[in-house]
Design an enzyme around this catalytic site. Structure first.
Site, PDB file in Angstrom:
ATOM      1  N   GLY A   1       1.956  -0.403  -1.624  1.00 40.42           N
ATOM      2  CA  GLY A   1       2.796  -0.117  -2.787  1.00 40.42           C
ATOM      3  C   GLY A   1       4.289  -0.136  -2.519  1.00 40.42           C
ATOM      4  O   GLY A   1       5.084   0.192  -3.404  1.00 40.42           O
TER       5      GLY A   1
ATOM      6  N   ASP B   1      -1.279  -7.594   5.889  1.00 39.97           N
ATOM      7  CA  ASP B   1      -1.020  -6.153   5.985  1.00 39.97           C
ATOM      8  C   ASP B   1       0.302  -5.891   6.696  1.00 39.97           C
ATOM      9  O   ASP B   1       0.500  -6.316   7.837  1.00 39.97           O
ATOM     10  CB  ASP B   1      -2.202  -5.538   6.765  1.00 39.97           C
ATOM     11  CG  ASP B   1      -2.256  -4.045   6.647  1.00 39.97           C
ATOM     12  OD1 ASP B   1      -1.300  -3.450   6.114  1.00 39.97           O
ATOM     13  OD2 ASP B   1      -3.260  -3.460   7.092  1.00 39.97           O
TER      14      ASP B   1
ATOM     15  N   ASP C   1      -3.964   4.018   2.295  1.00 40.71           N
ATOM     16  CA  ASP C   1      -5.427   3.930   2.406  1.00 40.71           C
ATOM     17  C   ASP C   1      -6.100   5.094   1.677  1.00 40.71           C
ATOM     18  O   ASP C   1      -5.615   6.213   1.678  1.00 40.71           O
ATOM     19  CB  ASP C   1      -5.853   3.969   3.879  1.00 40.71           C
ATOM     20  CG  ASP C   1      -5.377   2.728   4.614  1.00 40.71           C
ATOM     21  OD1 ASP C   1      -4.621   1.941   4.020  1.00 40.71           O
ATOM     22  OD2 ASP C   1      -5.759   2.566   5.774  1.00 40.71           O
TER      23      ASP C   1
HETATM   24  C1  GLA Z   1      -4.110  -0.588   7.039  1.00 37.38           C
HETATM   25  C2  GLA Z   1      -4.728  -1.085   5.740  1.00 37.38           C
HETATM   26  C3  GLA Z   1      -6.225  -0.895   5.780  1.00 37.38           C
HETATM   27  C4  GLA Z   1      -6.794  -1.653   6.954  1.00 37.38           C
HETATM   28  C5  GLA Z   1      -6.121  -1.199   8.246  1.00 37.38           C
HETATM   29  C6  GLA Z   1      -6.503  -2.078   9.420  1.00 37.38           C
HETATM   30  O1  GLA Z   1      -4.260   0.778   7.196  1.00 37.38           O
HETATM   31  O2  GLA Z   1      -4.176  -0.404   4.659  1.00 37.38           O
HETATM   32  O3  GLA Z   1      -6.812  -1.345   4.582  1.00 37.38           O
HETATM   33  O4  GLA Z   1      -6.618  -3.026   6.749  1.00 37.38           O
HETATM   34  O5  GLA Z   1      -4.714  -1.248   8.137  1.00 37.38           O
HETATM   35  O6  GLA Z   1      -5.890  -1.668  10.596  1.00 37.38           O
END
Ligand code: GLA
Length: 698
Positions: free
Chosen positions: A439, A397, A460
């Protein structure tokens, strides 16, 4: 007579008043406003005051723009009135308000800035079946808290508005009860790297005791099969395709399915199916919950339906704040888990024991989004550590990487992911690499080329219809980038109880049952990685039925790996379709309207010739043979998912390569209508008249 006239007037007025006065319903009353699609914060309602532009108003519904709210009026409303503006907060914002009477825009505000006194809106709603209230935020500020203050609906006497769920019949459980005879639910391909440990549990449903056999094992030297755990193991050194077959038997019958173990450099030949902790627990995840969830995945039968991964999201490393580097990593740099997780190898073993592959989460930056230790400058070491623990999947991430990135484009977006792909590929274990960077940099275009197996395409997602629609819009153009080994990832699923959802309602999510059918159908047909995001220890039967429909999962897990494209529209019904490995076509008729709508999948327009046998995928039921088009009445915001097999000489029009070709025609036509292309164009009105022969019940 003189006395009679006033008496008559009074009694007429008494008779007239109840019918004409109607009822006043406040928008902030429970049951009306809770389904606001508000991406950035939880909407709220207040009946004891709200301040807008320095003015105190009696009550209101506050939500973070952009958002939308559909209210069911059923033709019984007369007028909507409100005062709109921005809630008095310190951060400046600009919000625009709109009122839609069904699909017609009937009122729009100017761009309203913070600290502006409220603006009044009054709209005639006579006869409208529903209305939509919308707030959009100016790009410069991105979000803003807007208020529909003193918002009222004047309804006909005795009538009440409803939320969106009240506008259409809602679908109940469609998935048939589990069959007693065996069914092998595996995708027919699985990719492993030469010499790396194979971990694959054969997913089979059916009443026990079941015996499972692998045919052709001897042709893959090094490959093992344990009938008790139903697991393929060992390692195969020589690259190549190894055709096997699974055979399952019980008292009710035998099932057999061909399977190819592809030993080479490609993993994730079909989209990963699993569970991820984030939507269920956020950072309140711990080792005990992981163990319990793994056990639940097995006991609920999810593993046997093909759900293969369990991934711990953010929260397992040591938090950066208030700790020293020595707390976060051992002297040799090995990453440590925090006290809630303990020994990660033991945890991986416990997950594996339930037949599940074990996934983990990190960031290319110094810290994860939740502020835990990331992998920055430890990429190869972390990949090796994960391999030693028995990790099978990494969600990587972006989070804090922006703080340490330099340059643009390649350096900023691609390098950290390319590096981790290299590290994972050389770790000695097959670890699926899930790129999570929302993205950035058009990741769909390069994700596979740098070794990613799936890539998040958007920020998200939450349990709102607007989110499901925006995923569809976003993926409308991305389908061509998905295929065996690399998939567009629209984020974890939002059915069942999540930390974001409401605690009441349909299984804990704000999505109506119909919207949940669309959600799961779209994830399935676009070949999205499907990651269950709910608490499996608090699961209702409806949600379980959404997750255990083998024919729906088969659409997702098809070996051809073709993701659906939106090939056609029939009014508010959007048709997504894709070819399947067996020559059939999978099609989703998605109803974008909150009202039940009849939609047609018109064959001629879409390059299909002849008659097609149609099967309802959710109900697992034959619908008969159709010529010219397939027609269905689709409940509001629901999806009818079907599979079509050509009958006799039916097929695609000459020169077409697959059913998605019409996607391109639509795009061209959007700019300049084409005339006379025989492959697609309906040459007469009758081309879309369905001819339907009901299947004779046996
Ligand atoms: C980001 C990701 C989520 C999750 C959080 C965890 O927002 O997009 O899917 O993994 O971090 O902190």
């Amino acid at each position: 007579m003189r006395r009679l006239i006033p008496a008559l007037v009074v009694s007429l007025a008494v008779l007239w008043l109840p019918t004409s006065w109607g009822e006043t319903v406040h928008l902030d009353e429970p049951g009306l406003w809770e389904r606001i699609s508000s991406y950035h914060g939880v909407p709220s309602a207040s009946s004891d005051g709200v301040r807008v532009g320095g003015v105190r108003l009696a009550r209101g519904v506050t939500a973070c723009a952009p958002n939308t709210l559909v209210v069911g009026l059923h033709g019984e409303a007369r007028r909507f009135e409100a005062k709109v503006g921005l809630r008095d907060v310190t951060s400046p914002a600009v919000v625009r308000f709109r009122v839609w009477r069904e699909r017609e825009l009937v009122w729009e505000s100017a761009d309203i800035v913070s600290n502006t006194p409220p603006t009044s809106v009054s709209v005639d709603l006579t006869g409208a079946r529903y209305m939509t209230l919308e707030m959009t935020a100016s790009r410069a500020f991105y979000t803003g808290w807007g208020v529909w203050a003193d918002a009222t609906l004047e309804m006909n006497p005795g009538k009440r508005p409803t939320d969106v769920a009240g506008l259409s019949r809602q679908l109940g459980i469609l998935t048939p009860p589990p069959a007693k005879a065996p069914r092998i639910n595996a995708a027919s391909v699985f990719g492993v790297r030469p010499g790396n440990p194979v971990f694959y549990r054969v997913p089979v449903t059916g009443e026990g005791p079941l015996s499972i056999e692998v045919v052709g094992l001897e042709k893959a030297p090094g490959l093992t099969f344990d009938p008790n755990t139903r697991r393929l193991g060992g390692a195969v050194a020589r690259p190549g395709d190894y055709p096997l077959a699974f055979r399952a038997k019980n008292a009710y019958g035998t099932a057999e399915k061909g399977f190819v173990l592809k030993v080479g450099d490609r993993l994730a030949l079909t989209p990963p199916l699993g569970w991820n902790s984030w939507n269920a627990f956020a950072t309140a995840i711990d080792g005990e919950k992981v163990r319990r969830t793994a056990a639940r995945m097995e006991s609920l039968g999810l593993v046997d339906h093909g759900w293969a991964y369990l991934t711990i999201d953010d929260g397992w490393q040591v938090k950066a704040k208030g700790t020293t580097p020595a707390d976060r990593r051992a002297a040799d740099g090995t990453v440590r888990s925090n006290g809630r997780f303990g020994d990660m190898k033991a945890l991986a073993d416990a997950v594996h024991a339930h037949g599940l592959k074990f996934g983990i989460y990190s960031s290319p930056g110094p810290t994860t989004c939740g502020g835990y230790e990331g992998s920055w400058l430890h990429e190869f070491q972390d990949a090796r550590t994960y391999a030693q623990w028995g990790v099978d999947y990494l969600k990587y991430d972006y989070c804090s990487y922006g703080q340490v990135a330099y340059g643009e484009g390649l350096d900023r977006d691609i390098c950290p992911y390319a590096l981790m792909s290299r590290a994972l590929a050389s770790s000695g274990r097959d670890i699926v690499h899930s790129l999570c960077q929302q993205g950035r940099g058009n990741v769909a275009e390069w994700g596979a080329s740098i070794g990613g197996h799936c890539w998040r395409t958007t920020p998200d997602r939450f349990d709102f219809w607007a989110d499901v629609v925006s995923i569809m819009d976003c993926h409308a153009a991305l389908w061509r980038h998905a295929g065996p080994g690399g998939w567009n990832d629209p984020d974890m699923m939002l059915v069942g109880k999540t930390v974001w959802g409401v605690r009441s309602g349909f299984g804990g999510t704000r999505l109506t049952p119909n919207e949940q059918y669309t959600h799961v159908s779209i994830w399935a047909i676009t070949c999205a990685p499907m990651m269950i995001g709910c608490d499996l220890e608090d699961l209702d039967g409806f949600t379980l039925s959404l997750l255990t429909n083998d024919e729906v999962l088969e659409v997702n897990q098809d070996a051809l790996g073709a993701a659906a494209a939106p090939i056609d529209d029939d009014g508010e019904i959007r048709i997504w379709a894709k070819p399947m490995a067996d020559g059939s076509v999978a099609a989703a008729l998605v109803n974008l309207s909150p009202l039940e709508t009849e939609g047609r999948f018109c064959f001629v327009r879409n390059g299909l010739t002849g008659a097609w046998r149609v099967r309802d995928v959710w109900r697992q039921r034959e619908l008969g043979t159709f010529e010219r088009c397939f027609r269905a009445s689709v409940p509001g915001h629901a999806t009818t998912l079907v599979r079509l097999w050509p009958v006799g000489s039916a097929g695609l029009a000459a020169g077409l390569s697959d059913v998605r070709d019409n996607y391109w025609r639509r795009r061209i036509e959007a700019h300049r209508p084409l005339e006379g292309d025989k492959n697609f164009k309906a040459s007469s009105a009758t081309d879309c008249e369905c001819v339907h022969q009901q299947r004779k019940e046996q």
